[in-house]
Scaffold this motif. Structure first.
Motif, PDB file in Angstrom:
ATOM      1  N   ARG A   1      55.927  72.825  19.148  1.00  0.00           N
ATOM      2  CA  ARG A   1      57.370  72.959  19.310  1.00  0.00           C
ATOM      3  C   ARG A   1      58.022  71.757  18.660  1.00  0.00           C
ATOM      4  O   ARG A   1      57.803  70.621  19.067  1.00  0.00           O
TER       5      ARG A   1
ATOM      6  N   TRP B   1      50.130  84.227  21.467  1.00  0.00           N
ATOM      7  CA  TRP B   1      50.567  82.941  20.925  1.00  0.00           C
ATOM      8  C   TRP B   1      51.489  83.170  19.742  1.00  0.00           C
ATOM      9  O   TRP B   1      51.200  83.958  18.850  1.00  0.00           O
TER      10      TRP B   1
ATOM     11  N   ALA C   1      60.102  79.715  17.328  1.00  0.00           N
ATOM     12  CA  ALA C   1      59.200  80.338  18.293  1.00  0.00           C
ATOM     13  C   ALA C   1      59.909  80.692  19.598  1.00  0.00           C
ATOM     14  O   ALA C   1      59.628  81.729  20.193  1.00  0.00           O
TER      15      ALA C   1
ATOM     16  N   GLU D   1      55.193  78.255  15.406  1.00  0.00           N
ATOM     17  CA  GLU D   1      56.476  77.761  14.916  1.00  0.00           C
ATOM     18  C   GLU D   1      56.195  77.017  13.614  1.00  0.00           C
ATOM     19  O   GLU D   1      55.786  75.872  13.621  1.00  0.00           O
TER      20      GLU D   1
ATOM     21  N   THR E   1      53.433  79.044  22.823  1.00  0.00           N
ATOM     22  CA  THR E   1      53.402  78.440  21.492  1.00  0.00           C
ATOM     23  C   THR E   1      52.625  77.135  21.595  1.00  0.00           C
ATOM     24  O   THR E   1      52.628  76.480  22.635  1.00  0.00           O
TER      25      THR E   1
END
Length: 73
Positions: free
Chosen positions: A66, A36, A45, A39, A63
């Motif tokens: 986002r 993982w 990311a 961000e 991720t």
């Protein structure tokens, strides 16, 4: 059982990028299911995920957050 690892936020340095790559490749070698990538604080990311995917074989890169492009922080 699936194993996963959460990588810390990349600070933009080449040294940390190499450390993240080494950890991710080791997780891939050991059979982890996911890595993982956060961000946070302006760290992108998607770029890190693409770079890691190009250098691993089986592990999934994900991720959990986002931010939309163009969003001001």
């Amino acid at each position: 059982m699936d194993l996963a690892i959460l990588i810390g936020t990349w600070d933009g340095s080449a040294k940390m990028a190499e450390e993240i790559l080494a950890i991710t490749q080791e997780a891939d070698r050991l059979g982890y299911s996911h890595v993982w990538i956060p961000e946070l604080y302006g760290a992108d990311a998607v770029s890190m995920m693409a770079w890691l995917l190009a250098q691993t074989r089986r592990v999934r890169i994900a991720t959990s957050c986002r931010f939309p492009p163009g969003r001001r922080r």
